[in-house]
Design a protein around this motif. Structure first.
Motif, PDB file in Angstrom:
ATOM      1  N   HIS A  42       0.360  -3.817   0.900  1.00 19.38           N
ATOM      2  CA  HIS A  42      -0.712  -2.851   0.650  1.00 19.38           C
ATOM      3  C   HIS A  42      -1.705  -3.370  -0.388  1.00 19.38           C
ATOM      4  O   HIS A  42      -2.334  -2.589  -1.117  1.00 19.38           O
ATOM      5  N   SER A 111       0.590  -1.192   6.395  1.00 14.99           N
ATOM      6  CA  SER A 111      -0.119  -0.742   5.199  1.00 14.99           C
ATOM      7  C   SER A 111      -1.511  -0.213   5.519  1.00 14.99           C
ATOM      8  O   SER A 111      -2.004   0.691   4.838  1.00 14.99           O
ATOM      9  N   THR A 114      -0.873   3.232   6.521  1.00 16.73           N
ATOM     10  CA  THR A 114      -0.493   4.000   5.337  1.00 16.73           C
ATOM     11  C   THR A 114      -1.713   4.320   4.481  1.00 16.73           C
ATOM     12  O   THR A 114      -1.839   5.423   3.933  1.00 16.73           O
ATOM     13  N   SER A 160       2.037   8.707   8.748  1.00 17.06           N
ATOM     14  CA  SER A 160       1.489   7.880   9.821  1.00 17.06           C
ATOM     15  C   SER A 160       2.636   7.500  10.751  1.00 17.06           C
ATOM     16  O   SER A 160       3.816   7.695  10.419  1.00 17.06           O
ATOM     17  N   HIS A 233       5.984   7.788   5.444  1.00 15.09           N
ATOM     18  CA  HIS A 233       5.216   8.462   4.398  1.00 15.09           C
ATOM     19  C   HIS A 233       5.083   7.537   3.209  1.00 15.09           C
ATOM     20  O   HIS A 233       5.980   6.737   2.923  1.00 15.09           O
ATOM     21  N   TYR A 234       3.947   7.658   2.507  1.00 14.07           N
ATOM     22  CA  TYR A 234       3.725   6.785   1.359  1.00 14.07           C
ATOM     23  C   TYR A 234       4.480   7.226   0.107  1.00 14.07           C
ATOM     24  O   TYR A 234       4.524   6.489  -0.877  1.00 14.07           O
TER      25      TYR A 234
END
Length: 252
Positions: A42, A111, A114, A160, A233-234
């Motif tokens: 990320h 990422s 995300t 996502s 989920h982040y």
């Protein structure tokens, strides 16, 4: 409007296959890294400026922007600078190589999706579980069927979808499984080599080691020739560990 991105680069075969699949159906804009950004996770670019080069062809005009940054950069700059309105969906892929188990931590493809989720946008990451196959037809066909559902039904806040496609012919696909993230991981090793000037260098290698003992994970179901769809989920908090750590009575 769908934003299409990846981590393999603007001209990667998987991304171009997805563009050819979706662009006749809806408005699609590619905003992808100018060069390969695999396994950058990320990461975002802070120490240097970003450039977004417009890419056009004679038949379609503007097809997108090649960005001198990471997949997460691409999503950020697409939403905040390149578009007048937020897109309906972000699709990241098709990535060359699976993104399952703990390997999603490193994945620029995942990422990007995300990042879209952190910005409040529905997003899908999609990967073909092969480094050799260049047949992305099952992946693109599945996303063609999935994306209208995501737009119509929506996703929970911050969620996502991480989709992995078995690298087998269409008639060998066993179905679609909604899965959880597995624990399988790449066991790293380094090839030690010597260059022509006798300098030692190391090349990262490794292979996926399956650690699953039960069905229901992304790794296991893809190995059984199911398309895997994993909601991610982040929020990385392990909520069931909060009270245990609080019981340590931490002080300063």
């Amino acid at each position: 409007m769908i934003i299409l991105t990846n981590d393999d680069g603007f001209y990667a075969a998987g991304l171009q296959s997805m563009w050819r699949e979706l662009s006749p159906l809806t408005e699609v804009l590619i905003v992808a890294p100018e060069s390969e950004q695999s396994a950058v996770g990320h990461a975002i670019t802070l120490a240097q400026p970003l450039k977004a080069h417009a890419v056009k062809d004679q038949e379609h005009g503007l097809i997108g922007y090649a960005v001198t940054g990471t997949p997460a950069d691409c999503v950020k700059i697409a939403v905040t600078e390149l578009l007048e309105e937020p897109p309906d969906l972000v699709v990241s892929g098709v990535n060359h190589g699976g993104n399952m188990g703990t390997s999603i931590i490193y994945s620029g493809t995942v990422s990007a999706a995300t990042e879209a989720a952190t910005m409040g946008l529905p997003a899908i990451a999609v990967s073909l579980d092969s480094w050799e196959s260049r047949d992305f037809s099952v992946a693109t066909e599945f996303i063609r069927k999935l994306y209208p559902l995501v737009i119509e039904k929506g996703l929970p806040e911050g969620v996502s979808l991480n989709v992995n496609i078995p690298a087998v012919p269409r008639d060998q696909i066993q179905g679609v499984a909604v899965t959880r993230q597995g624990k399988s991981r790449v066991i790293e090793k380094f090839d030690k080599r010597v260059d022509p000037r006798n300098n030692i260098y190391y090349w990262l290698a490794g292979e996926m080691v399956f650690m699953e003992v039960e069905a229901g994970t992304d790794c296991e179901m893809v190995r059984e020739n199911y398309i895997s769809v994993t909601p991610i989920h982040y929020d990385l908090t392990r909520h069931d560990a909060l009270e245990r750590i609080r019981d340590w009575k931490l002080e300063f």
